[in-house]
Write a protein that holds these residues in place. Structure first.
Motif, PDB file in Angstrom:
ATOM      1  N   ALA A  92      -4.589  -1.145  -8.292  1.00  0.00           N
ATOM      2  CA  ALA A  92      -3.991  -1.783  -7.114  1.00  0.00           C
ATOM      3  C   ALA A  92      -4.818  -1.486  -5.869  1.00  0.00           C
ATOM      4  CB  ALA A  92      -2.551  -1.300  -6.928  1.00  0.00           C
TER       5      ALA A  92
ATOM      6  N   CYS B 260       7.787   3.043  -7.793  1.00  0.00           N
ATOM      7  CA  CYS B 260       6.476   2.732  -7.211  1.00  0.00           C
ATOM      8  C   CYS B 260       5.649   1.850  -8.149  1.00  0.00           C
ATOM      9  CB  CYS B 260       5.719   4.024  -6.898  1.00  0.00           C
ATOM     10  SG  CYS B 260       6.451   5.030  -5.599  1.00  0.00           S
ATOM     11  N   ALA B 261       5.669   2.189  -9.447  1.00  0.00           N
ATOM     12  CA  ALA B 261       4.911   1.394 -10.415  1.00  0.00           C
ATOM     13  C   ALA B 261       5.487  -0.014 -10.535  1.00  0.00           C
ATOM     14  CB  ALA B 261       4.923   2.092 -11.772  1.00  0.00           C
TER      15      ALA B 261
ATOM     16  N   PHE C  24      -2.091   2.390 -10.333  1.00  0.00           N
ATOM     17  CA  PHE C  24      -2.179   2.561  -8.879  1.00  0.00           C
ATOM     18  C   PHE C  24      -3.620   2.432  -8.400  1.00  0.00           C
ATOM     19  CE2 PHE C  24       1.727   5.301  -9.663  1.00  0.00           C
ATOM     20  CZ  PHE C  24       2.607   4.311  -9.259  1.00  0.00           C
TER      21      PHE C  24
ATOM     22  N   SER D  93       2.222   2.096  -3.582  1.00  0.00           N
ATOM     23  CA  SER D  93       1.132   2.536  -4.463  1.00  0.00           C
ATOM     24  C   SER D  93       0.647   3.928  -4.083  1.00  0.00           C
ATOM     25  CB  SER D  93      -0.038   1.538  -4.391  1.00  0.00           C
ATOM     26  OG  SER D  93       0.358   0.256  -4.834  1.00  0.00           O
TER      27      SER D  93
ATOM     28  N   THR E 242      -1.934  -7.068  -9.514  1.00  0.00           N
ATOM     29  CA  THR E 242      -1.402  -5.885  -8.833  1.00  0.00           C
ATOM     30  C   THR E 242      -1.138  -6.260  -7.374  1.00  0.00           C
ATOM     31  OG1 THR E 242      -3.573  -5.037  -8.158  1.00  0.00           O
ATOM     32  CG2 THR E 242      -2.732  -4.332 -10.309  1.00  0.00           C
TER      33      THR E 242
ATOM     34  N   THR F 229       4.539  -2.060  -7.531  1.00  0.00           N
ATOM     35  CA  THR F 229       3.112  -2.401  -7.582  1.00  0.00           C
ATOM     36  C   THR F 229       2.856  -3.586  -8.503  1.00  0.00           C
ATOM     37  OG1 THR F 229       2.490  -0.106  -7.126  1.00  0.00           O
ATOM     38  CG2 THR F 229       0.821  -1.506  -8.149  1.00  0.00           C
TER      39      THR F 229
ATOM     40  N   TYR G  29       0.826  -1.206   0.000  1.00  0.00           N
ATOM     41  CA  TYR G  29       0.000   0.000   0.000  1.00  0.00           C
ATOM     42  C   TYR G  29       0.862   1.258   0.000  1.00  0.00           C
ATOM     43  CZ  TYR G  29      -3.277   3.557   1.580  1.00  0.00           C
ATOM     44  OH  TYR G  29      -4.022   4.704   1.693  1.00  0.00           O
TER      45      TYR G  29
END
Length: 529
Positions: free
Chosen positions: A427, A503-504, A424, A379, A434, A507, A376
């Motif tokens: 996700a 971050c991507a 995101f 994302s 994801t 994820t 979390y």
């Protein structure tokens, strides 16, 4: 009675000491370093300190034998959950520093372009620069320098977040709560171009945070009166020996108010949408991710270490709070017209999902909660980083545009930004492939094993409702025609691009190959009791 000789286990504490040392040095930099050197010094110092602290966390974890060790006369517990959560906070903080640094630099450049426009230059050309020594250049330097106080504030808050889940006694936990909270109150009010909204958010956060801290401290006092100790293990032993007194139950209830306020659970969530909307967006991303990691770490330690004798008393209360949190967060998010407020209520709903892992009250629940917090966090930082790039349709570099109705056609105009943000959102919705899907599956499975199957059903229904408002944004971006109000996307710097890409990548990888992190979370699920 002979008191034990105080000792400080410097190696075990070195990650926290590094971060606090960097924060102190950052304050000295603000005081003594000339303005033109502060920005580079603060960014280098903050990033170097956080990376060094992460390396120290890895080193401590390699040398630590299960289940861990208590340090500083038992006030701090250095165990695998502590190190896992500290590492997560540090990684989130590194990404936040990168985003804050480039945002600060962009503000300085925007001041240059505004000054240049008054001199007849192109005000929206990134390469436009003021004449050396001109009023525009001096204004730009002032704009850049004025934001450098964010870095010592952020690192000081990170230090508190590292101590919070490691606290093995209630007084240390309270001090850590204040150390992590006070810098956040200040950072929330530092948005320059939405001053009133930002200052209102900071004031609300400060006042409600002060009330929650008072509840927490009063609960600590009552628990001490009922048990005669502040150590979590001592509280557990006293409750097991003497039973649940009314004073102890009231103390636990008041203590829980402070912890549940920090995680943003219903009915202690009212500050979240206003603060998330009013705070500078990079600070919002940092706060939404790192604060939850630290607060859930402290909540897990209190529930799993201090409160097993009160299992029958606290579990129904957390059941109710989890259900209300999922329901209120999900239903309220459906009606939001501002993207940041929608993400704020989405975070409330996620608190309810994470609480199902806490309620499981077993090793699987602890492991699943740790995994969920990591997934979390990345994302969330990525989503708010994307939001910070969206500007008003007039091309102004100074004003973000988070109005959902304006985002029509944004994905057609900026496909990469649209795809990233959609990923995101998917996700958050828990769509397969994801990290969000694996996270929810893990906590729901643990809750079912812990006898909370009805709670899992509520969570699945809430996830289905939540998918609506996430998909609504995607439909607006890609399947609605652009208008004159469709915002522009500011080209991020190379470091911001790298942060968003990380971050991507996390994820996606945690959705496709989650097993390494799941195994690491399983190994970390050993609290020092």
């Amino acid at each position: 009675m002979t008191l034990p000789t105080p000792s400080v286990e410097y190696f075990l504490l070195c990650p926290m000491l590094i971060v606090f040392g960097v924060a102190v040095v950052g304050v000295l930099v603000e005081a003594f370093v000339p303005r033109r050197f502060r920005y580079g010094t603060q960014v280098t110092l903050a990033l170097g300190g956080l990376i060094a602290a992460f390396v120290a966390v890895v080193a401590v974890s390699r040398s630590l034998a299960a289940p861990g060790r208590a340090a500083v006369l038992g006030a701090v517990a250095i165990d695998r959950p502590t190190l896992f959560l500290q590492g997560t906070v540090l990684l989130v903080a590194v990404l936040a520093v990168i985003l804050v640094a480039e945002r600060t630099q962009a503000k300085a450049e925007s001041k240059v372009s505004v000054g240049a426009a008054s001199a007849g230059l192109d005000s929206f050309t990134p390469q436009a620069s003021a004449v050396p020594g001109s009023d525009a250049e001096r204004e730009a330097r002032r704009a850049g320098a004025a934001q450098t106080e964010l870095f010592p504030l952020l690192t000081l808050s990170v230090g508190g977040m590292m101590v919070f889940p490691a606290s093995n006694d209630l007084l240390t936990m309270f001090v850590a709560l204040e150390v992590l909270s006070l810098p956040l109150y200040l950072m929330c009010g530092l948005a320059r171009h939405r001053r009133l909204l930002s200052q209102e958010a900071a004031m609300k956060y400060f006042l409600l945070g002060a009330f929650s801290s008072a509840f927490f401290l009063y609960g600590v006092a009552l628990i001490y009166g009922a048990t005669g100790t502040l150590l979590l293990s001592g509280v557990r032993d006293a409750l097991a020996a003497h039973g649940d007194s009314s004073m102890a139950l009231i103390g636990v209830a008041l203590l829980s108010v402070g912890l549940l306020f920090k995680v943003g659970a219903v009915p202690f969530h009212s500050w979240i949408p206003d603060v998330y909307q009013g705070a500078p967006t990079p600070i919002t991303g940092f706060m939404a991710a790192a604060t939850k990691v630290a607060a859930f770490g402290a909540l897990l330690r209190v529930v799993y270490v201090a409160l097993p004798p009160l299992h029958d008393q606290w579990r129904p209360v957390l059941w109710t709070i989890s259900i209300l949190t999922m329901a209120v967060g999900t239903i309220t998010a459906v009606n939001q017209t501002d993207v940041k407020r929608m993400l704020a209520y989405s975070s409330v709903a996620h608190v309810g999902f994470i609480l199902t892992g806490v309620i499981a009250d077993n090793t699987a629940g602890l492991s699943a909660t740790l995994f969920y917090l990591v997934a979390y966090s990345f994302s969330t930082v990525g989503a708010f980083a994307i939001v910070s790039l969206i500007r008003n349709a007039d091309g102004s570099e100074l004003s973000e545009d988070a109005t959902l109705s304006h985002w029509a056609g944004l994905g057609q105009r900026s496909p990469i930004v649209g795809v990233m943000f959609s990923m995101f959102l998917l996700a958050f919705a828990g769509i397969p492939l994801t990290s969000g899907f694996v996270s929810k599956l893990a906590v729901f499975k643990a809750a079912a094993q812990g006898g909370a199957a009805p709670l899992v059903i509520v969570g699945v229904v809430a996830s289905g409702i939540a998918a609506y408002f996430y998909v609504r944004v995607i439909v607006s971006m890609f399947f609605t025609e652009a208008t004159d109000e469709t915002p522009q996307v500011v080209a991020p710097g190379i470091l911001s691009k790298a942060a968003i890409a990380v971050c991507a990548l996390v994820t996606v990888l945690l959705g496709i190959f989650p097993q390494p992190l799941l195994d690491l979370a399983d190994q970390a699920a050993q609290l020092l009791r």
